[in-house]
Scaffold this motif. Structure first.
Motif, PDB file in Angstrom:
ATOM      1  N   MET A   1      49.645  16.511  43.081  1.00 30.04           N
ATOM      2  CA  MET A   1      48.547  17.470  43.056  1.00 30.04           C
ATOM      3  C   MET A   1      49.012  18.814  43.615  1.00 30.04           C
ATOM      4  O   MET A   1      49.730  18.864  44.612  1.00 30.04           O
ATOM      5  CB  MET A   1      47.368  16.951  43.886  1.00 30.04           C
ATOM      6  CG  MET A   1      46.141  17.837  43.870  1.00 30.04           C
ATOM      7  SD  MET A   1      44.762  17.123  44.783  1.00 30.04           S
ATOM      8  CE  MET A   1      45.322  17.385  46.476  1.00 30.04           C
ATOM      9  N   LEU A   2      48.615  19.894  42.952  1.00 30.48           N
ATOM     10  CA  LEU A   2      48.915  21.231  43.432  1.00 30.48           C
ATOM     11  C   LEU A   2      47.597  21.897  43.824  1.00 30.48           C
ATOM     12  O   LEU A   2      46.644  21.892  43.051  1.00 30.48           O
ATOM     13  CB  LEU A   2      49.632  22.042  42.348  1.00 30.48           C
ATOM     14  CG  LEU A   2      50.156  23.417  42.782  1.00 30.48           C
ATOM     15  CD1 LEU A   2      51.512  23.703  42.139  1.00 30.48           C
ATOM     16  CD2 LEU A   2      49.193  24.531  42.410  1.00 30.48           C
ATOM     17  N   SER A   3      47.554  22.433  45.024  1.00 27.62           N
ATOM     18  CA  SER A   3      46.300  23.000  45.520  1.00 27.62           C
ATOM     19  C   SER A   3      46.483  24.436  45.973  1.00 27.62           C
ATOM     20  O   SER A   3      47.516  24.802  46.539  1.00 27.62           O
ATOM     21  CB  SER A   3      45.740  22.152  46.673  1.00 27.62           C
ATOM     22  OG  SER A   3      46.682  22.058  47.728  1.00 27.62           O
ATOM     23  N   ILE A   4      45.467  25.239  45.704  1.00 26.03           N
ATOM     24  CA  ILE A   4      45.424  26.639  46.121  1.00 26.03           C
ATOM     25  C   ILE A   4      44.273  26.786  47.094  1.00 26.03           C
ATOM     26  O   ILE A   4      43.141  26.388  46.796  1.00 26.03           O
ATOM     27  CB  ILE A   4      45.215  27.564  44.909  1.00 26.03           C
ATOM     28  CG1 ILE A   4      46.401  27.458  43.944  1.00 26.03           C
ATOM     29  CG2 ILE A   4      45.022  29.006  45.345  1.00 26.03           C
ATOM     30  CD1 ILE A   4      46.221  28.262  42.666  1.00 26.03           C
ATOM     31  N   LYS A   5      44.554  27.357  48.252  1.00 25.93           N
ATOM     32  CA  LYS A   5      43.535  27.451  49.303  1.00 25.93           C
ATOM     33  C   LYS A   5      43.363  28.890  49.765  1.00 25.93           C
ATOM     34  O   LYS A   5      44.287  29.481  50.336  1.00 25.93           O
ATOM     35  CB  LYS A   5      43.919  26.556  50.481  1.00 25.93           C
ATOM     36  CG  LYS A   5      44.013  25.074  50.108  1.00 25.93           C
ATOM     37  CD  LYS A   5      44.371  24.208  51.292  1.00 25.93           C
ATOM     38  CE  LYS A   5      44.431  22.737  50.894  1.00 25.93           C
ATOM     39  NZ  LYS A   5      44.795  21.854  52.040  1.00 25.93           N
ATOM     40  N   SER A   6      42.206  29.463  49.458  1.00 31.00           N
ATOM     41  CA  SER A   6      41.802  30.799  49.924  1.00 31.00           C
ATOM     42  C   SER A   6      42.889  31.841  49.684  1.00 31.00           C
ATOM     43  O   SER A   6      43.232  32.636  50.561  1.00 31.00           O
ATOM     44  CB  SER A   6      41.455  30.752  51.422  1.00 31.00           C
ATOM     45  OG  SER A   6      40.443  29.806  51.672  1.00 31.00           O
ATOM     46  N   LEU A   7      43.403  31.871  48.475  1.00 31.36           N
ATOM     47  CA  LEU A   7      44.550  32.704  48.138  1.00 31.36           C
ATOM     48  C   LEU A   7      44.120  34.134  47.797  1.00 31.36           C
ATOM     49  O   LEU A   7      43.248  34.352  46.959  1.00 31.36           O
ATOM     50  CB  LEU A   7      45.285  32.101  46.939  1.00 31.36           C
ATOM     51  CG  LEU A   7      46.677  32.657  46.636  1.00 31.36           C
ATOM     52  CD1 LEU A   7      47.656  32.223  47.713  1.00 31.36           C
ATOM     53  CD2 LEU A   7      47.150  32.168  45.274  1.00 31.36           C
TER      54      LEU A   7
ATOM     55  N   LYS B   1      46.774  48.262  49.468  1.00 29.91           N
ATOM     56  CA  LYS B   1      46.078  47.741  50.639  1.00 29.91           C
ATOM     57  C   LYS B   1      44.591  47.514  50.400  1.00 29.91           C
ATOM     58  O   LYS B   1      44.014  46.543  50.864  1.00 29.91           O
ATOM     59  CB  LYS B   1      46.272  48.687  51.826  1.00 29.91           C
ATOM     60  CG  LYS B   1      47.691  48.638  52.402  1.00 29.91           C
ATOM     61  CD  LYS B   1      47.803  49.504  53.635  1.00 29.91           C
ATOM     62  CE  LYS B   1      49.216  49.419  54.229  1.00 29.91           C
ATOM     63  NZ  LYS B   1      49.359  50.252  55.443  1.00 29.91           N
ATOM     64  N   ARG B   2      43.940  48.406  49.678  1.00 27.68           N
ATOM     65  CA  ARG B   2      42.482  48.318  49.543  1.00 27.68           C
ATOM     66  C   ARG B   2      42.039  47.736  48.197  1.00 27.68           C
ATOM     67  O   ARG B   2      40.849  47.704  47.903  1.00 27.68           O
ATOM     68  CB  ARG B   2      41.869  49.702  49.730  1.00 27.68           C
ATOM     69  CG  ARG B   2      42.079  50.255  51.133  1.00 27.68           C
ATOM     70  CD  ARG B   2      41.341  51.581  51.309  1.00 27.68           C
ATOM     71  NE  ARG B   2      41.530  52.118  52.661  1.00 27.68           N
ATOM     72  CZ  ARG B   2      40.993  53.257  53.084  1.00 27.68           C
ATOM     73  NH1 ARG B   2      40.234  53.978  52.257  1.00 27.68           N
ATOM     74  NH2 ARG B   2      41.208  53.680  54.317  1.00 27.68           N
ATOM     75  N   GLN B   3      42.977  47.284  47.397  1.00 26.59           N
ATOM     76  CA  GLN B   3      42.616  46.776  46.076  1.00 26.59           C
ATOM     77  C   GLN B   3      43.238  45.393  45.866  1.00 26.59           C
ATOM     78  O   GLN B   3      44.419  45.283  45.600  1.00 26.59           O
ATOM     79  CB  GLN B   3      43.090  47.743  44.985  1.00 26.59           C
ATOM     80  CG  GLN B   3      42.663  47.334  43.592  1.00 26.59           C
ATOM     81  CD  GLN B   3      43.113  48.351  42.554  1.00 26.59           C
ATOM     82  OE1 GLN B   3      43.663  49.381  42.875  1.00 26.59           O
ATOM     83  NE2 GLN B   3      42.867  48.035  41.295  1.00 26.59           N
ATOM     84  N   ARG B   4      42.419  44.379  45.994  1.00 22.55           N
ATOM     85  CA  ARG B   4      42.911  43.014  45.847  1.00 22.55           C
ATOM     86  C   ARG B   4      42.922  42.595  44.372  1.00 22.55           C
ATOM     87  O   ARG B   4      41.908  42.712  43.688  1.00 22.55           O
ATOM     88  CB  ARG B   4      42.047  42.042  46.643  1.00 22.55           C
ATOM     89  CG  ARG B   4      42.203  42.213  48.140  1.00 22.55           C
ATOM     90  CD  ARG B   4      41.654  41.031  48.909  1.00 22.55           C
ATOM     91  NE  ARG B   4      41.916  41.170  50.330  1.00 22.55           N
ATOM     92  CZ  ARG B   4      41.718  40.206  51.222  1.00 22.55           C
ATOM     93  NH1 ARG B   4      41.217  39.042  50.841  1.00 22.55           N
ATOM     94  NH2 ARG B   4      42.003  40.407  52.492  1.00 22.55           N
ATOM     95  N   VAL B   5      44.071  42.112  43.940  1.00 27.02           N
ATOM     96  CA  VAL B   5      44.177  41.576  42.581  1.00 27.02           C
ATOM     97  C   VAL B   5      43.538  40.189  42.541  1.00 27.02           C
ATOM     98  O   VAL B   5      42.832  39.840  41.590  1.00 27.02           O
ATOM     99  CB  VAL B   5      45.651  41.507  42.135  1.00 27.02           C
ATOM    100  CG1 VAL B   5      45.767  40.907  40.737  1.00 27.02           C
ATOM    101  CG2 VAL B   5      46.285  42.884  42.179  1.00 27.02           C
ATOM    102  N   LEU B   6      43.779  39.413  43.575  1.00 29.26           N
ATOM    103  CA  LEU B   6      43.183  38.083  43.723  1.00 29.26           C
ATOM    104  C   LEU B   6      42.503  38.015  45.080  1.00 29.26           C
ATOM    105  O   LEU B   6      43.057  38.480  46.080  1.00 29.26           O
ATOM    106  CB  LEU B   6      44.264  36.999  43.618  1.00 29.26           C
ATOM    107  CG  LEU B   6      45.070  36.973  42.313  1.00 29.26           C
ATOM    108  CD1 LEU B   6      46.217  35.984  42.407  1.00 29.26           C
ATOM    109  CD2 LEU B   6      44.187  36.653  41.120  1.00 29.26           C
ATOM    110  N   ASP B   7      41.320  37.406  45.108  1.00 33.32           N
ATOM    111  CA  ASP B   7      40.514  37.464  46.327  1.00 33.32           C
ATOM    112  C   ASP B   7      39.915  36.095  46.656  1.00 33.32           C
ATOM    113  O   ASP B   7      38.917  35.673  46.076  1.00 33.32           O
ATOM    114  CB  ASP B   7      39.396  38.496  46.141  1.00 33.32           C
ATOM    115  CG  ASP B   7      38.598  38.738  47.412  1.00 33.32           C
ATOM    116  OD1 ASP B   7      39.055  38.326  48.493  1.00 33.32           O
ATOM    117  OD2 ASP B   7      37.512  39.340  47.322  1.00 33.32           O
ATOM    118  N   GLY B   8      40.564  35.388  47.575  1.00 29.48           N
ATOM    119  CA  GLY B   8      40.018  34.130  48.093  1.00 29.48           C
ATOM    120  C   GLY B   8      39.911  33.014  47.073  1.00 29.48           C
ATOM    121  O   GLY B   8      38.927  32.269  47.070  1.00 29.48           O
ATOM    122  N   ILE B   9      40.933  32.855  46.248  1.00 27.83           N
ATOM    123  CA  ILE B   9      40.887  31.831  45.203  1.00 27.83           C
ATOM    124  C   ILE B   9      41.252  30.461  45.771  1.00 27.83           C
ATOM    125  O   ILE B   9      42.250  30.315  46.481  1.00 27.83           O
ATOM    126  CB  ILE B   9      41.830  32.198  44.042  1.00 27.83           C
ATOM    127  CG1 ILE B   9      41.243  33.362  43.254  1.00 27.83           C
ATOM    128  CG2 ILE B   9      42.089  31.006  43.126  1.00 27.83           C
ATOM    129  CD1 ILE B   9      42.098  33.843  42.129  1.00 27.83           C
TER     130      ILE B   9
END
Length: 272
Positions: free
Chosen positions: A1-7, A13-21
């Motif tokens: 299993m592969l898991s992603i936690k709050s990625l 700095k002020r522009q998130r490409v990915l936010d809490g995935i």
């Protein structure tokens, strides 16, 4: 299993490409990862394989963490980038040399895949076209038999017959202990292989759902029932087509391209 936690990840700095995935990839499934240009599909794959380091969160395969970039992690997770420019060397030697880094690499399987793609074995990689480089890279990626195979636009550079061969090889290589993740814009090339759909939108997962479960909740129709909730409508040359949330049992295959348009344009998050 592969898991992603709050990625989370950002290039600025002020522009998130990915936010809490957060999500989990289970063995025995082929995941389709979709999103508009710039929504972070390639970024997510690179984070999953450790080529980029998150500003928050982690990616794990079992107890192995992608950010550690360990040999043990790379033995389990292979990343096929969206372009394939391979080193100048003999085609068969490429498999033997680089396959040595993967404990489940099968050289005969590599050769068989090359034959399926009609790659001339007598040539070196230098003499191949970019499309042929792609076929060699695909053949090698499948032959490594890693637990997780991440593919970024795998059908790039393939002609129409080769796309069919790729689909057959991918289906043949799939097993109950493997995870395949395909990020693509060329949905029609691979949509019949997906059994789970992820759609990135504005840094978050808009959709993270099994396609069978989606087909029980939604349907695509030209004639919605009065009790159906219309989520999205699209005008085509022969009339309107609707995505509806239906109360009637429905297990028909969904058109993934239409589904993508529907959910990205309605901006509706699906929770099943």
């Amino acid at each position: 299993m592969l898991s992603i936690k709050s990625l989370s990840y950002s290039y600025k700095k002020r522009q998130r490409v990915l936010d809490g995935i957060s999500t989990t990839f289970q063995p025995g499934h082929i995941y389709g990862l979709l999103g508009l240009n710039g929504e972070g599909k390639t970024t997510l794959l690179k984070l999953m394989v450790g080529l980029l380091l998150p500003i928050e969160g982690n990616v794990f395969f079992g107890t192995l963490k992608s950010a550690d970039r360990s040999a043990a992690y790379y033995n389990e997770v292979f990343y096929l980038s969206d372009s394939s420019k391979l080193p100048d060397m003999n085609i068969e030697a490429f498999g033997k040399i680089y396959g040595a880094f993967y404990t489940r690499y099968d050289h005969q399987e590599y050769i068989n895949h090359l034959k399926s793609f009609n790659i001339p074995m007598e040539n070196g990689l230098r003499g191949l076209s970019l499309g042929q480089h792609r076929k060699v890279h695909l053949a090698f990626a499948l032959a490594c038999n890693t637990s997780v195979l991440l593919m970024d636009e795998p059908s790039n550079g393939l002609d129409i017959p080769s796309k069919g061969i790729f689909r057959k090889l991918l289906a043949k290589s799939m097993s109950t202990d493997k995870i395949f993740v395909i990020a693509t814009h060329q949905i029609r090339d691979v949509d019949n292989l997906f059994d789970h759909l992820l759609i990135l939108n504005e840094g978050k997962l808009l959709i993270d759902a099994n396609l069978f479960d989606l087909s029980k909740e939604y349907s695509i129709t030209r004639t919605p029932e009065p009790e159906d909730e219309i989520v999205y409508s699209q005008q085509e040359f022969d009339g309107a087509v609707h995505l509806v949330k239906t109360t009637a049992p429905n297990e028909a295959k969904l058109d993934i391209e239409f589904l993508f348009n529907a959910f990205t344009q309605s901006n509706q998050t699906v929770e099943l």
